[in-house]
Structures are given as structure tokens and as C-alpha cells.
Design an enzyme around this catalytic site. Structure first.
Site, mmCIF file in Angstrom:
data_model
loop_
_atom_site.group_PDB
_atom_site.id
_atom_site.type_symbol
_atom_site.label_atom_id
_atom_site.label_comp_id
_atom_site.label_asym_id
_atom_site.label_seq_id
_atom_site.Cartn_x
_atom_site.Cartn_y
_atom_site.Cartn_z
ATOM 1 C CG LEU A 1 -2.062 -1.385 1.364
ATOM 2 C CD1 LEU A 1 -1.956 -0.896 2.623
ATOM 3 C CD2 LEU A 1 -2.783 -0.999 0.236
ATOM 4 C CG ASP A 2 0.299 3.785 -3.275
ATOM 5 O OD1 ASP A 2 -0.828 4.239 -2.776
ATOM 6 O OD2 ASP A 2 0.782 3.497 -4.113
ATOM 7 C CB SER A 3 1.062 7.895 0.979
ATOM 8 O OG SER A 3 1.058 8.279 0.046
ATOM 9 C CD GLU B 1 -2.769 0.778 -3.287
ATOM 10 O OE1 GLU B 1 -3.046 0.110 -4.293
ATOM 11 O OE2 GLU B 1 -0.570 0.550 -2.492
#
Length: 72
Positions: free
Chosen positions: A32-34, A36
Site C-alpha cells: 500500500l502506498d500513501s 491507497e
């Protein structure tokens, strides 16, 4: 309850088993990136009606659960 609902949302986004998501699971390990994370939190807000203010210190699923708990 928060962990279960959050795990379900994460699982829908990343096609992972929600049963494998714990408070100690890192957001990075889930891929998960920021952006998402923000999207998932926004979905949580829509489902629960709880306004959540996101900060940049979120590293684990437990951090997100704690943040949500503070906003409820």
C-alpha cells in the site's frame, strides 16, 4: 470491529486474505502506498460516517486502527 472492517477494505484493494492482516502488519508489506491508504480510509469514512484526519505517521495496520479509534 475496526480491524475486521479495515482488513476487509485492504483485502478488496490488494487481493489478499483479510485473515492474514494483523495490527502488526505493515502497510508497506501489503504493497500500500500513501494514496491507497487515503483511499481506504475514505471508504471507511463513507461506510461508518466517521471523519478521520490522516497523518503521515501511519506505518502499520495498527496505526490506522488507532487513528480511527481516536476519531470515533
Amino acid at each position: 470491529m475496526v480491524l475486521e472492517k479495515l482488513s476487509k477494505l485492504i483485502a478488496e484493494h490488494k487481493d489478499v486474505d483479510p485473515a492474514g492482516i494483523t495490527l502488526e502488519t505493515t502497510l508497506e508489506s501489503l504493497g500500500l502506498d500513501s494514496l491507497e491508504v487515503v483511499e481506504i480510509i475514505m471508504e471507511f469514512e463513507e461506510e461508518t460516517g466517521v471523519a478521520i484526519e490522516v497523518n503521515e505517521k501511519l506505518k502499520t495496520v495498527g496505526d490506522v486502527v488507532k487513528l480511527i479509534g481516536e476519531c470515533e
